[in-house]
Design an enzyme around this catalytic site. Sequence first.
Site, PDB file in Angstrom:
ATOM      1  N   ASP A 218       9.787   7.917  -1.098  1.00  0.00           N
ATOM      2  CA  ASP A 218       9.080   8.945  -1.855  1.00  0.00           C
ATOM      3  C   ASP A 218       8.831   8.363  -3.245  1.00  0.00           C
ATOM      4  O   ASP A 218       9.787   8.065  -3.970  1.00  0.00           O
ATOM      5  CB  ASP A 218       9.971  10.206  -1.935  1.00  0.00           C
ATOM      6  CG  ASP A 218       9.251  11.373  -2.595  1.00  0.00           C
ATOM      7  OD1 ASP A 218       8.361  11.126  -3.442  1.00  0.00           O
ATOM      8  OD2 ASP A 218       9.585  12.519  -2.262  1.00  0.00           O
TER       9      ASP A 218
ATOM     10  N   ASN B 280      -2.148   4.257  -3.878  1.00  0.00           N
ATOM     11  CA  ASN B 280      -2.973   5.246  -3.178  1.00  0.00           C
ATOM     12  C   ASN B 280      -2.244   6.569  -2.951  1.00  0.00           C
ATOM     13  O   ASN B 280      -2.874   7.617  -2.856  1.00  0.00           O
ATOM     14  CB  ASN B 280      -3.403   4.623  -1.840  1.00  0.00           C
ATOM     15  CG  ASN B 280      -3.943   5.640  -0.873  1.00  0.00           C
ATOM     16  OD1 ASN B 280      -5.057   6.133  -1.037  1.00  0.00           O
ATOM     17  ND2 ASN B 280      -3.141   5.996   0.135  1.00  0.00           N
TER      18      ASN B 280
ATOM     19  N   ILE C 223       0.856  -1.195   0.000  1.00  0.00           N
ATOM     20  CA  ILE C 223       0.000   0.000   0.000  1.00  0.00           C
ATOM     21  C   ILE C 223       0.887   1.238   0.000  1.00  0.00           C
ATOM     22  O   ILE C 223       1.693   1.432   0.921  1.00  0.00           O
ATOM     23  CB  ILE C 223      -0.913   0.042   1.246  1.00  0.00           C
ATOM     24  CG1 ILE C 223      -1.735  -1.247   1.368  1.00  0.00           C
ATOM     25  CG2 ILE C 223      -1.820   1.272   1.214  1.00  0.00           C
ATOM     26  CD1 ILE C 223      -2.535  -1.355   2.674  1.00  0.00           C
TER      27      ILE C 223
ATOM     28  N   TYR D 272      -4.905  19.061 -10.768  1.00  0.00           N
ATOM     29  CA  TYR D 272      -5.258  17.879  -9.957  1.00  0.00           C
ATOM     30  C   TYR D 272      -6.217  16.990 -10.751  1.00  0.00           C
ATOM     31  O   TYR D 272      -6.024  15.771 -10.827  1.00  0.00           O
ATOM     32  CB  TYR D 272      -5.879  18.296  -8.614  1.00  0.00           C
ATOM     33  CG  TYR D 272      -6.296  17.083  -7.795  1.00  0.00           C
ATOM     34  CD1 TYR D 272      -5.338  16.222  -7.272  1.00  0.00           C
ATOM     35  CD2 TYR D 272      -7.643  16.779  -7.585  1.00  0.00           C
ATOM     36  CE1 TYR D 272      -5.708  15.077  -6.553  1.00  0.00           C
ATOM     37  CE2 TYR D 272      -8.020  15.648  -6.872  1.00  0.00           C
ATOM     38  CZ  TYR D 272      -7.044  14.801  -6.350  1.00  0.00           C
ATOM     39  OH  TYR D 272      -7.422  13.673  -5.648  1.00  0.00           O
TER      40      TYR D 272
ATOM     41  N   LYS E 254      -5.736  13.068 -12.086  1.00  0.00           N
ATOM     42  CA  LYS E 254      -6.637  11.949 -11.787  1.00  0.00           C
ATOM     43  C   LYS E 254      -7.302  11.411 -13.060  1.00  0.00           C
ATOM     44  O   LYS E 254      -7.630  10.231 -13.141  1.00  0.00           O
ATOM     45  CB  LYS E 254      -7.669  12.358 -10.732  1.00  0.00           C
ATOM     46  CG  LYS E 254      -7.055  12.504  -9.331  1.00  0.00           C
ATOM     47  CD  LYS E 254      -6.471  11.189  -8.823  1.00  0.00           C
ATOM     48  CE  LYS E 254      -5.905  11.270  -7.420  1.00  0.00           C
ATOM     49  NZ  LYS E 254      -5.367   9.989  -6.929  1.00  0.00           N
TER      50      LYS E 254
HETATM   51  P1  NDP Z   1      -3.952  11.906   2.895  1.00  0.00           P
HETATM   52  O1  NDP Z   1      -3.240  13.200   2.706  1.00  0.00           O
HETATM   53  O2  NDP Z   1      -4.553  11.614   4.208  1.00  0.00           O
HETATM   54  O3  NDP Z   1      -2.953  10.706   2.507  1.00  0.00           O
HETATM   55  C1  NDP Z   1      -2.074  10.779   1.422  1.00  0.00           C
HETATM   56  C2  NDP Z   1      -1.011   9.724   1.589  1.00  0.00           C
HETATM   57  O4  NDP Z   1      -0.142   9.769   0.439  1.00  0.00           O
HETATM   58  C3  NDP Z   1      -0.147   9.932   2.809  1.00  0.00           C
HETATM   59  O5  NDP Z   1       0.106   8.700   3.431  1.00  0.00           O
HETATM   60  C4  NDP Z   1       1.151  10.502   2.257  1.00  0.00           C
HETATM   61  O6  NDP Z   1       2.244  10.084   3.084  1.00  0.00           O
HETATM   62  C5  NDP Z   1       1.204   9.782   0.902  1.00  0.00           C
HETATM   63  N1  NDP Z   1       2.072  10.458  -0.056  1.00  0.00           N
HETATM   64  C6  NDP Z   1       1.924  11.694  -0.579  1.00  0.00           C
HETATM   65  N2  NDP Z   1       2.961  11.969  -1.378  1.00  0.00           N
HETATM   66  C7  NDP Z   1       3.777  10.891  -1.356  1.00  0.00           C
HETATM   67  C8  NDP Z   1       5.014  10.578  -1.967  1.00  0.00           C
HETATM   68  N3  NDP Z   1       5.633  11.449  -2.772  1.00  0.00           N
HETATM   69  N4  NDP Z   1       5.587   9.379  -1.710  1.00  0.00           N
HETATM   70  C9  NDP Z   1       4.988   8.492  -0.897  1.00  0.00           C
HETATM   71  N5  NDP Z   1       3.810   8.731  -0.292  1.00  0.00           N
HETATM   72  C10 NDP Z   1       3.216   9.915  -0.517  1.00  0.00           C
HETATM   73  O7  NDP Z   1      -5.045  11.867   1.750  1.00  0.00           O
HETATM   74  P2  NDP Z   1      -6.085  10.730   1.265  1.00  0.00           P
HETATM   75  O8  NDP Z   1      -5.990   9.520   2.084  1.00  0.00           O
HETATM   76  O9  NDP Z   1      -7.377  11.395   1.132  1.00  0.00           O
HETATM   77  O10 NDP Z   1      -5.523  10.482  -0.197  1.00  0.00           O
HETATM   78  C11 NDP Z   1      -5.167   9.232  -0.693  1.00  0.00           C
HETATM   79  C12 NDP Z   1      -5.446   9.199  -2.192  1.00  0.00           C
HETATM   80  O11 NDP Z   1      -6.833   9.386  -2.410  1.00  0.00           O
HETATM   81  C13 NDP Z   1      -4.749  10.281  -2.996  1.00  0.00           C
HETATM   82  O12 NDP Z   1      -4.309   9.703  -4.211  1.00  0.00           O
HETATM   83  C14 NDP Z   1      -5.862  11.298  -3.264  1.00  0.00           C
HETATM   84  O13 NDP Z   1      -5.630  12.021  -4.441  1.00  0.00           O
HETATM   85  C15 NDP Z   1      -7.038  10.376  -3.394  1.00  0.00           C
HETATM   86  N6  NDP Z   1      -8.370  10.935  -3.177  1.00  0.00           N
HETATM   87  C16 NDP Z   1      -8.678  11.645  -2.048  1.00  0.00           C
HETATM   88  C17 NDP Z   1      -9.961  12.122  -1.848  1.00  0.00           C
HETATM   89  C18 NDP Z   1     -10.365  12.924  -0.663  1.00  0.00           C
HETATM   90  O14 NDP Z   1     -11.336  13.693  -0.754  1.00  0.00           O
HETATM   91  N7  NDP Z   1      -9.693  12.788   0.469  1.00  0.00           N
HETATM   92  C19 NDP Z   1     -11.028  11.820  -2.824  1.00  0.00           C
HETATM   93  C20 NDP Z   1     -10.591  11.103  -3.979  1.00  0.00           C
HETATM   94  C21 NDP Z   1      -9.323  10.662  -4.118  1.00  0.00           C
HETATM   95  P3  NDP Z   1       3.561  10.917   3.401  1.00  0.00           P
HETATM   96  O15 NDP Z   1       3.183  12.361   3.426  1.00  0.00           O
HETATM   97  O16 NDP Z   1       3.986  10.363   4.732  1.00  0.00           O
HETATM   98  O17 NDP Z   1       4.505  10.550   2.314  1.00  0.00           O
HETATM   99  C1  8X3 Z   2     -10.466  14.439  -4.121  1.00  0.00           C
HETATM  100  C2  8X3 Z   2     -11.885  14.791  -4.267  1.00  0.00           C
HETATM  101  O1  8X3 Z   2     -13.486  16.511  -5.242  1.00  0.00           O
HETATM  102  O2  8X3 Z   2     -11.655  17.344  -3.922  1.00  0.00           O
HETATM  103  O3  8X3 Z   2      -9.971  13.741  -5.215  1.00  0.00           O
HETATM  104  O4  8X3 Z   2     -11.258  16.486  -6.097  1.00  0.00           O
HETATM  105  S1  8X3 Z   2     -12.065  16.353  -4.923  1.00  0.00           S
END
Ligand code: NDP
Ligand code: 8X3
Length: 261
Positions: free
Chosen positions: A64, A91, A11, A157, A161
Amino acid sequence: MRSIKSKIALITGASSGFGEATAFRLAAKGCNLILIARRYERLKKISNEIIEKFNVEVYPIKLDVRDQRKVFNVISKLPDKWKKIDFLINNAGLSRGLNKIQDGLLSDWEEMIDTNIKGLLYVTKAVIPLMLKNGSGHIVNIGSIAGREVYPAGNVYCASKHAVDALTKGFRIDLLGTNIKVSTVDPGLAETEFSIVRFHGDKKRAKAVYEGLVPLYADDVADAIEYVLTRDDNVVIAEILIFPKAQASSMHIHRETNKQT
Ligand code: NDP
Ligand code: 8X3
């Protein structure tokens, strides 16, 4: 329904939000985990909690996903038993800024494209040979409603996506016949650290995104991911679009207002 006991899931982005919640959900079903993120202290804490609670094996890795060389290095140097990756949950991702295209910051654009598109590609490219060698696998990309619709100031963004959506479809076509399944889970508004990251740490602005509605929570999305992974072997859940009850599209969001009497 298929058991995922003793399987291995990798993950990315497991230090918070959907990734963290998915780690807990899959571990509860007996799945062993490779957890990737940049914030290693958080990963360690999550790993220890999971090991204690579910008695599965967890391998936290500080990485990263934008670092092409390190991604390939880390995956190729996995101990042999961890190379039998059954599930890849792509993710890790983020949004930076919510500005009209004419006002966007180049650094924000680079970060989103490098993480959401190139990072996902690097990890996938590194893991696919292992899945091919194992003779099976399942890749789940985390897309978004932003990969299906474009909303004001969402520009880059949304583009990132949309790219994930195209890649999911492309992976599924190219991997046909290899016994590797490909799915996408596309959430709408979900309260995680996502908006705090989007607004560069402005928690007040982030909180306002979810005002007047009950958003999705991380575990709702993890539940969908678990569903995708636990279908019978002949079944591919190609796509899941998941909204909170208060959302019908990127632009249709119902908010309850506090009426004063
Ligand atoms: P969070 O910010 O809570 O989690 C994002 C995760 O991604 C963190 O664990 C962060 O860890 C990791 N991450 C970011 N950049 C890097 C990198 N360069 N290398 C490794 N890990 C990375 O957000 P969400 O859980 O909401 O987001 C997860 C996914 O879901 C994303 O792809 C987001 O675009 C997508 N998403 C989110 C939505 C929302 O409304 N929340 C809706 C739809 C999609 P760390 O900073 O420790 O590296
Ligand atoms: C995250 C959901 O609507 O902010 O992907 O783009 S939205």
